[in-house]
Design a protein around this motif. Structure first.
Motif, PDB file in Angstrom:
ATOM      1  N   ILE A   1      -2.206  -0.091  -5.851  1.00  5.75           N
ATOM      2  CA  ILE A   1      -1.574  -1.763  -5.436  1.00  5.75           C
ATOM      3  C   ILE A   1      -3.648  -1.959  -5.274  1.00  5.75           C
TER       4      ILE A   1
ATOM      5  N   THR B   1      -0.868   5.425  -5.803  1.00  8.30           N
ATOM      6  CA  THR B   1      -0.318   4.472  -5.268  1.00  8.30           C
ATOM      7  C   THR B   1      -1.461   3.429  -4.503  1.00  8.30           C
TER       8      THR B   1
ATOM      9  N   ILE C   1       7.481  -1.664  -3.812  1.00  8.31           N
ATOM     10  CA  ILE C   1       7.367  -0.688  -4.461  1.00  8.31           C
ATOM     11  C   ILE C   1       8.637  -0.614  -5.079  1.00  8.31           C
TER      12      ILE C   1
ATOM     13  N   ILE D   1       7.347   7.366  -7.502  1.00  6.27           N
ATOM     14  CA  ILE D   1       7.328   5.643  -7.414  1.00  6.27           C
ATOM     15  C   ILE D   1       6.331   5.055  -8.823  1.00  6.27           C
TER      16      ILE D   1
ATOM     17  N   ALA E   1       2.596  -4.487   0.031  1.00  9.81           N
ATOM     18  CA  ALA E   1       2.888  -4.192  -1.117  1.00  9.81           C
ATOM     19  C   ALA E   1       4.550  -4.001  -0.932  1.00  9.81           C
TER      20      ALA E   1
ATOM     21  N   VAL F   1       3.890  -1.192  -8.580  1.00  9.34           N
ATOM     22  CA  VAL F   1       3.595  -2.225  -6.982  1.00  9.34           C
ATOM     23  C   VAL F   1       3.285  -3.142  -7.833  1.00  9.34           C
TER      24      VAL F   1
END
Length: 357
Positions: A348, A344, A247, A222, A245, A225
């Motif tokens: 977020i 991650t 991504i 990733i 979310a 985000v």
């Protein structure tokens, strides 16, 4: 090299049922010699199912003094992962630590630093069973027919690798769970999973990680985000129970992620959609499995049925740990890979605060 290991189980809560059952199915390779929980009553149901009977302890200190085990399976609230994992590593034990690594990224890095000092003498593995989710798959992973589940041969990763949906460009993941419909007995007002201090947040730090891992398997790492979190109708839950979310992956692909923990009744929406230039794969919203392939050959959808589902992921996870301990193989997902789910979640949370990528 040894052919059998002695295992202690630390924490006898909900997820322990799946782990204990998986170890029992591997009784030719592992024997559970100790059950540890500060609430002794929680050990009783497990004790009756294990033969020979394990020793019962109310603290890790007692169990380490007894010392009749080679490996330990740690399934505790997230905020005590660091303390328990570091103590067991320093005691010379092989460690399987239930996800997430810790309740925050800093604690997770300290655990990894400690583990790096003892490897390769001892195995340290993070128990993220989504890596072994039969419908999901994992690059390079092929189950050994006859030695493990022979029916776990059709997985999304294999269909993607075989070009069944062309080049993948987008994926959607939807973690959902209902108090009224869940197969897991974890919904009570005093559950530690509802406490931010213990978990490190809400569902992003708990159930959602199982859905973030497959996105990383299919789409790559990733990059960034943008997200938003909120709460549903579960009054006793301190953290978020709703997550949405977008991504962007380093591969240039993108994805959508959502998480819902609710007290309401909900429809069984698919857990995953994977979109390619020639078709789509959907993974059913059922913990016991099911998936469908859509492409030119199957425009109405080819139902592939259950490959084992989320509930079928625990035995191969435990087998991988046992392989690492007994055969010296590397776990299919290195422990540091588990940092990705924590990072991650943190991203977020940050995006929710700043309202930007």
């Amino acid at each position: 090299m040894a052919s059998m290991i002695r295992v202690a189980v630390l924490g006898c809560g909900m997820i322990s049922t799946q782990h204990v059952n998986a170890f029992r199915l591997s009784k030719h390779r592992a024997t559970i010699t100790a059950l540890i929980d500060e609430n002794i009553s929680k050990t009783r149901a497990f004790e009756e199912a294990i033969d020979p009977k394990p020793k019962i302890f109310s603290s890790l200190d007692e169990a380490l003094r007894w010392n009749e085990f080679d490996a330990i399976d740690i399934m505790l609230p997230h905020d005590v992962h660091e303390t328990a994992a570091v103590r067991c590593l320093r005691a010379g034990k092989h460690v399987l630590l239930e996800k997430p690594l810790a309740h925050n990224v800093d604690a997770a890095r300290r655990i990894l630093d400690e583990a790096s000092r003892i490897q390769p003498r001892r195995v340290f593995m993070v128990g993220e069973n989504a890596s072994y989710w039969p419908e999901v798959g994992f690059s390079g992973w092929r189950f050994r027919v006859g030695e493990m589940y022979a029916w776990q041969v059709v997985k999304a990763e294999e269909l993607i690798s075989d070009g069944c949906i062309g080049d993948v460009h987008m994926a959607k993941a939807h973690y959902w769970e209902s108090e009224a419909q869940s197969p897991f007995a974890m919904f009570d007002a005093d559950n530690w999973r509802y406490k931010v201090e213990r978990v490190g947040g809400g569902i992003l730090m708990d159930g959602c990680s199982h859905w973030i891992r497959p996105l990383r398997i299919w789409m790559g790492e990733i990059d960034e985000v943008v997200g938003i979190t909120s709460r549903d109708s579960i009054k006793s839950m301190e953290g978020e129970s709703l997550v949405r979310a977008l991504i962007r992956f380093k591969s240039g692909k993108f994805g959508q992620f959502s998480g819902t923990l609710t007290s309401a009744f909900v429809s069984k929406q698919p857990f995953f959609h994977i979109f390619g230039t020639k078709g789509e794969i959907t993974i059913d919203g059922d913990f016991f499995g099911g998936m469908t392939l859509f492409n030119q050959e199957h425009p109405k959808g080819l139902k592939l049925g259950s490959q084992g589902g989320f509930m079928g992921s625990f035995k191969p996870e435990i087998e991988d740990f046992l392989d690492a301990v007994l055969r010296g193989t590397r776990p299919k997902a290195p422990a540091e890979f588990a940092l990705g789910e924590l990072q991650t979640a943190a991203a977020i949370y940050q995006s929710t605060k700043t309202r930007r990528w």
